[in-house]
Design a protein around this motif. Sequence first.
Motif, PDB file in Angstrom:
ATOM      1  N   ARG A  49       0.841  -1.187   0.000  1.00 33.42           N
ATOM      2  CA  ARG A  49       0.000   0.000   0.000  1.00 33.42           C
ATOM      3  C   ARG A  49       0.876   1.237   0.000  1.00 33.42           C
ATOM      4  O   ARG A  49       2.004   1.232   0.510  1.00 33.42           O
ATOM      5  CB  ARG A  49      -0.948   0.024   1.203  1.00 33.42           C
ATOM      6  N   ASP A  50       0.339   2.304  -0.566  1.00 34.27           N
ATOM      7  CA  ASP A  50       0.969   3.621  -0.527  1.00 34.27           C
ATOM      8  C   ASP A  50       0.043   4.585   0.193  1.00 34.27           C
ATOM      9  O   ASP A  50      -1.158   4.631  -0.103  1.00 34.27           O
ATOM     10  CB  ASP A  50       1.228   4.168  -1.936  1.00 34.27           C
ATOM     11  N   GLY A  51       0.593   5.330   1.130  1.00 31.62           N
ATOM     12  CA  GLY A  51      -0.146   6.436   1.705  1.00 31.62           C
ATOM     13  C   GLY A  51      -0.056   7.618   0.759  1.00 31.62           C
ATOM     14  O   GLY A  51       1.032   8.008   0.341  1.00 31.62           O
ATOM     15  N   LEU A  52      -1.194   8.174   0.379  1.00 31.43           N
ATOM     16  CA  LEU A  52      -1.237   9.295  -0.554  1.00 31.43           C
ATOM     17  C   LEU A  52      -1.818  10.510   0.152  1.00 31.43           C
ATOM     18  O   LEU A  52      -2.921  10.441   0.694  1.00 31.43           O
ATOM     19  CB  LEU A  52      -2.098   8.951  -1.768  1.00 31.43           C
ATOM     20  N   VAL A  53      -1.082  11.585   0.169  1.00 35.14           N
ATOM     21  CA  VAL A  53      -1.560  12.827   0.762  1.00 35.14           C
ATOM     22  C   VAL A  53      -2.023  13.743  -0.361  1.00 35.14           C
ATOM     23  O   VAL A  53      -1.217  14.201  -1.178  1.00 35.14           O
ATOM     24  CB  VAL A  53      -0.470  13.514   1.602  1.00 35.14           C
ATOM     25  N   LEU A  54      -3.326  13.997  -0.414  1.00 38.09           N
ATOM     26  CA  LEU A  54      -3.887  14.880  -1.429  1.00 38.09           C
ATOM     27  C   LEU A  54      -3.814  16.311  -0.906  1.00 38.09           C
ATOM     28  O   LEU A  54      -4.410  16.640   0.120  1.00 38.09           O
ATOM     29  CB  LEU A  54      -5.341  14.496  -1.713  1.00 38.09           C
ATOM     30  N   PRO A  55      -3.071  17.185  -1.585  1.00 40.74           N
ATOM     31  CA  PRO A  55      -2.836  18.537  -1.061  1.00 40.74           C
ATOM     32  C   PRO A  55      -4.124  19.361  -0.968  1.00 40.74           C
ATOM     33  O   PRO A  55      -4.896  19.446  -1.924  1.00 40.74           O
ATOM     34  CB  PRO A  55      -1.869  19.146  -2.085  1.00 40.74           C
ATOM     35  N   ILE A 122     -14.402  16.121   0.626  1.00 38.30           N
ATOM     36  CA  ILE A 122     -13.247  17.017   0.630  1.00 38.30           C
ATOM     37  C   ILE A 122     -13.600  18.319   1.331  1.00 38.30           C
ATOM     38  O   ILE A 122     -14.749  18.774   1.320  1.00 38.30           O
ATOM     39  CB  ILE A 122     -12.737  17.295  -0.796  1.00 38.30           C
ATOM     40  N   VAL A 123     -12.588  18.903   1.953  1.00 37.18           N
ATOM     41  CA  VAL A 123     -12.738  20.162   2.676  1.00 37.18           C
ATOM     42  C   VAL A 123     -11.772  21.173   2.070  1.00 37.18           C
ATOM     43  O   VAL A 123     -10.585  20.875   1.887  1.00 37.18           O
ATOM     44  CB  VAL A 123     -12.444  19.990   4.183  1.00 37.18           C
ATOM     45  N   ALA A 124     -12.265  22.347   1.763  1.00 34.95           N
ATOM     46  CA  ALA A 124     -11.457  23.366   1.117  1.00 34.95           C
ATOM     47  C   ALA A 124     -10.194  23.658   1.925  1.00 34.95           C
ATOM     48  O   ALA A 124     -10.262  23.924   3.128  1.00 34.95           O
ATOM     49  CB  ALA A 124     -12.265  24.639   0.927  1.00 34.95           C
ATOM     50  N   GLY A 125      -9.045  23.577   1.255  1.00 34.17           N
ATOM     51  CA  GLY A 125      -7.774  23.936   1.864  1.00 34.17           C
ATOM     52  C   GLY A 125      -7.187  22.917   2.814  1.00 34.17           C
ATOM     53  O   GLY A 125      -6.137  23.170   3.404  1.00 34.17           O
ATOM     54  N   VAL A 126      -7.822  21.770   2.992  1.00 36.91           N
ATOM     55  CA  VAL A 126      -7.371  20.780   3.975  1.00 36.91           C
ATOM     56  C   VAL A 126      -6.798  19.553   3.265  1.00 36.91           C
ATOM     57  O   VAL A 126      -7.468  18.960   2.408  1.00 36.91           O
ATOM     58  CB  VAL A 126      -8.524  20.361   4.903  1.00 36.91           C
TER      59      VAL A 126
END
Length: 395
Positions: A49-55, A122-126
Amino acid sequence: AILLSGVAVTPGDVITATTTDPAGNTSEFSDTVAVVSGPPWYDPNWPYRDGLVLPGGDFCATVNGFPVPVTLSGNAGLQSFAQADGDDILFTLADGITKVPHEIEAFTQAGGDLVAWVKLDIVAGVDQTIYMYYGNAAAANQEDLPGLWDNDYRGVWHLNEDDVDEQTTGTHVDSTSNSNNGSQRRNVEGVGRIADGQVLDGTSDFIEAADAASLDLTNELTLEAWIRLPNVTSDQKVVGKTGTLPYYGYLLGVETGQIKPEIWDSAGTKYTFTSGSINTDEWTHVALTWRTNDRMIGYINGAEVANIAASANPIGTNNSSLIIGAAPWIPTTLELNGTVDEIRVSHRALDPAWIQAEVCTAGGIVPVVPTYVIGGTVHEDVNGDGDLVDAGVRP
């Protein structure tokens, strides 16, 4: 330190790395894994698995259940361990175990390249962390298209298919459960806004989806498309479903560098406007929403450009095909000259935040892939014999 990504490690595993300098001297680094950080594992049958951080900077609006385009390039784990068609790829929330619906639009195992649509709140800016699992050779297809594109979507065409120019044998798949697949009419694939799109040359090129009850939208409607046109002044039709005189139905187009939607209600009355500004040869998102007895609203790149009263009557229905890239009543007229991508038809008037989010994320979210860091001792094979028994410890 050893940096690991996309590798399943557990306490007690020994990790070793060996490097060789230009002179041929080797240095080996090894240690036993003491702690592996991260949430629980979804299923041991998926060893990677890869942890993916969506900016969060790519999220300009807060919406729930949103199809986020996630793009990866050169992912070594997918290259080495995923199934060739990507069927074993799945996504979870940050807890590592809650699976979320996804669709793979494009996957090339040899390059480790992936374009996937993932349903998220999704949350704006988070920033948002998700996990991508793969490496289960026995897994069936993990995609969940009905969960991703719900019943309000009546047609979602990614237009990523390879076509032979000027032919009529290609099929453009509708990702919804309605199976409103489009037929190629001399169009050809080209570079799209997300993965590939379709190029229409303005001369009898269009895409046709056969008449279906699921495409007869009456009380609510959203039409959306990404377009890139070398000429935005002429009257060009993007997507619509209308009959011949008297016209009933819906249509989204451009003219004089502006958006030009047209709606005919059940009484045959036309509602339209020409508004906004579309630049030449730039990817532009155009959208129309309608709610009967409420408002008809036009958007360009997520910004509202027109808002007029809608009819108290529902949108009129017809027995015609849905046409992408030309006038629905005569598809060899008012043809679009340029590239189209991500055509969507919904039986819901999407709110402004949703449309804004589609524009902000359209280039594809390129995630940051976190790495494991494992500390240890560096041993240097100073005499180059490959034996660390007599090696010194590097400070």
